[in-house]
Enzyme design. Structure first.
Site, mmCIF file in Angstrom:
data_model
loop_
_atom_site.group_PDB
_atom_site.id
_atom_site.type_symbol
_atom_site.label_atom_id
_atom_site.label_comp_id
_atom_site.label_asym_id
_atom_site.label_seq_id
_atom_site.Cartn_x
_atom_site.Cartn_y
_atom_site.Cartn_z
ATOM 1 N N SER A 1 0.996 -1.042 -0.053
ATOM 2 C CA SER A 1 0.115 -0.118 -0.103
ATOM 3 C C SER A 1 0.803 1.178 0.031
ATOM 4 C CB SER A 1 -0.742 0.027 1.190
ATOM 5 O OG SER A 1 -0.151 0.259 2.401
ATOM 6 N N ASP B 1 1.413 -7.049 9.533
ATOM 7 C CA ASP B 1 2.579 -6.645 10.541
ATOM 8 C C ASP B 1 2.499 -7.297 11.849
ATOM 9 O OD1 ASP B 1 3.674 -3.407 9.788
ATOM 10 O OD2 ASP B 1 3.869 -5.178 8.711
HETATM 11 O O1 LIG Z 1 2.324 2.786 5.130
HETATM 12 C C1 LIG Z 1 2.947 2.402 6.120
HETATM 13 O O2 LIG Z 1 3.186 3.143 6.884
HETATM 14 C C2 LIG Z 1 3.108 0.959 6.238
HETATM 15 C C3 LIG Z 1 2.439 -0.133 5.538
HETATM 16 C C4 LIG Z 1 2.393 -1.261 5.659
HETATM 17 O O3 LIG Z 1 3.099 -1.811 4.415
HETATM 18 P P1 LIG Z 1 2.815 -2.551 3.053
HETATM 19 O O4 LIG Z 1 1.523 -1.599 2.705
HETATM 20 O O5 LIG Z 1 3.805 -2.821 2.375
HETATM 21 O O6 LIG Z 1 2.054 -3.924 3.601
HETATM 22 C C5 LIG Z 1 3.292 -2.033 6.808
HETATM 23 O O7 LIG Z 1 3.881 -3.227 6.658
HETATM 24 C C6 LIG Z 1 4.408 -1.105 7.082
HETATM 25 O O8 LIG Z 1 4.981 -1.411 8.468
HETATM 26 C C7 LIG Z 1 3.938 0.428 7.234
HETATM 27 C C1 LIG Z 2 7.407 -3.837 7.142
HETATM 28 C C2 LIG Z 2 7.482 -3.053 8.047
HETATM 29 O O1 LIG Z 2 8.041 -1.859 7.661
HETATM 30 P P1 LIG Z 2 8.381 -1.147 6.135
HETATM 31 O O2 LIG Z 2 7.638 -1.789 5.180
HETATM 32 O O3 LIG Z 2 7.905 0.185 6.589
HETATM 33 O O4 LIG Z 2 9.835 -1.268 6.448
HETATM 34 C C3 LIG Z 2 7.322 -3.153 9.335
HETATM 35 O O5 LIG Z 2 7.449 -2.044 10.325
HETATM 36 O O6 LIG Z 2 6.785 -4.363 9.728
#
Ligand SMILES: O=C(O)C1=C[C@@H](OP(=O)(O)O)[C@@H](O)[C@H](O)C1
Ligand SMILES: C=C(OP(=O)(O)O)C(=O)O
Length: 412
Positions: A154, A295
């Site tokens: 995302s 996560d």
């Molecule tokens: O937009 C953000 O702050 C985040 C989106 C997520 O990633 P993805 O959208 O790649 O799953 C999440 O895993 C990450 O820790 C933080």
């Molecule tokens: C995947 C993670 O973060 P990022 O994608 O921002 O590295 C996370 O915090 O688990």
């Protein structure tokens, strides 16, 4: 039961978005209680390399003097392990004017970013690669219309939305797939806090040009993903924990982890400004789709062996392109600790067991380290190969967890 409060640090996702927005906004912004960790510090340092003014001297209040996007003739940017820095900042740079070299750690270089770079090219940027490192030749962003597949991350959509008000014509994005959807709500709320006009109609997003205006001061709420470890510790041990400052109106989708614990038999209360969990005698097994809160998948996987029935976590293919292949890392480490595990392309199933001690391969992934530290509360002899990799999002994690356990022991 005495509820022990854990001071969970600020949200990484909110802090990094606020840094971007404050840098691009007119005016001075103060972030109160930002996340102070390697991920956000790398983002702040990268912004300063891009010519912005971010002061992190006071850990409780970071100050950013915004400037309209403009010429920064040249900069070399290294965003270390953080994907939000690596994926959000090229959009900000592309809206400006100059030559920017983006690089990151080996861990981040392995992670996908091509769909975002392709989209920035469609908006007017010249970029000489499809992976990190690459060089961005910025000459402003025209904007316009594009179609985006955000099924792997995302963050591609967030990066483009954040850049939208900095384009000359505004931006219309049609999204074909979207994972981790709640993070887009965080993005939209913060963009509006900084004065942007952004609307969503189904899978179509429209952002108007016009830049950002600082709201002045912004309080950063605790990180719901980090909170999951302490909520899981209570659920696993039959104790009670409270996380103040994280409440029912939070846009963080990972607060949904508390609901998963409730479905497994924990007593969960999500109030206006705190979430409280009391663990049951034993957790029940569960089958759960974690597509939009992946996560917290390692957190659930780590406590799963202690459930009375199998725990099956589905629709989590994108956990394979995080700091490591988390689906595989959870399976390998649980098997090392004597737990029967089966996996598929996008699912993992963990059977009830009594984990034995052993060495956990964290793969330099902070979430593997934190999740298996919670399992270690019940399985003596579990040790991490790299406990300090938690610095990415929670440098004081081990202190907070041991402090929680000590407070429970004192309350007995
Ligand atoms: O937009 C953000 O702050 C985040 C989106 C997520 O990633 P993805 O959208 O790649 O799953 C999440 O895993 C990450 O820790 C933080
Ligand atoms: C995947 C993670 O973060 P990022 O994608 O921002 O590295 C996370 O915090 O688990």
């Amino acid at each position: 039961m005495v509820a022990t409060a854990v001071p969970v640090p600020g949200s990484k996702s909110i802090t990094n978005r606020a840094l971007f927005l404050a840098a691009a906004a007119q005016g001075r912004t103060v972030l109160r209680r930002p996340l102070v960790a390697d991920d956000t510090e790398a983002c702040a340092e990268a912004l300063n390399r891009l010519g912005y003014a971010v002061s992190t001297a006071d850990p409780d209040r970071w100050e950013i003097v915004g400037r309209p996007v403009g010429p920064a003739p040249k900069a070399e940017v290294h965003t270390r392990d953080g994907a939000t820095g690596a994926r959000f900042l090229p959009g900000l740079a592309a809206a400006g004017y100059g030559v920017y070299r983006f690089d990151a750690s080996e861990q981040m270089r392995r992670r996908p970013i091509a769909p975002l770079l392709d989209a920035l090219r469609q908006l007017g940027a010249r970029i000489d690669g499809d992976r990190i490192p690459y060089t961005l030749y910025a000459d402003g962003l025209t904007g316009g219309e594009l179609t985006l597949d955000a099924g792997v991350s995302s963050q591609y959509l967030t990066a483009l939305l954040l850049a939208g008000p900095l384009t000359r014509e505004g931006l219309t994005i049609k999204v074909t797939r979207l994972v981790s959807a709640p993070y887009i709500e965080i993005t939209l709320r913060l963009m509006r806090t900084f004065g942007a006009t952004v609307e969503r109609a189904g899978d179509i997003f429209r952002v108007e040009p016009g830049g950002y205006i600082s709201p002045g001061t912004l309080d950063i709420e605790p990180d719901a993903s980090t909170a999951s470890y302490f909520l899981a510790a209570a659920a696993l041990t039959g104790r009670t924990v409270t996380v103040p400052g994280l409440g029912a109106d939070s846009p963080q989708g990972d607060l949904g982890f508390a609901t998963v614990l409730a479905d497994m038999g924990a007593d969960v209360s999500i109030q206006a400004d705190a979430v409280t969990v009391t663990g049951p005698e034993r957790l029940a097994g569960i089958t759960v789709d974690m597509h939009h809160m992946s996560d917290t998948m390692p957190t659930l996987a780590a406590i799963a062996p202690y459930a009375t029935g199998p725990v099956r976590i589905e629709n989590i293919h994108n956990t394979r392109v995080k700091e490591c292949d988390r689906l595989e890392a959870c399976a390998v480490n649980l098997r090392t600790l004597g737990v029967p595990v089966t996996t598929g392309d996008d699912w993992i199933e963990i059977s009830p067991a009594q984990p034995i001690g052993g060495r956990v391969e964290t793969m330099r992934d902070h979430r593997i380290a934190m999740a298996f530290s919670v399992l270690g509360l019940r399985a003596p002899g579990v040790e991490l190969d790299d406990p300090e990799c938690v610095i990415k999002t929670c440098p004081d994690f081990h202190g907070l967890l041991s402090g929680l356990v000590e407070s429970w022991e004192r309350a007995q």
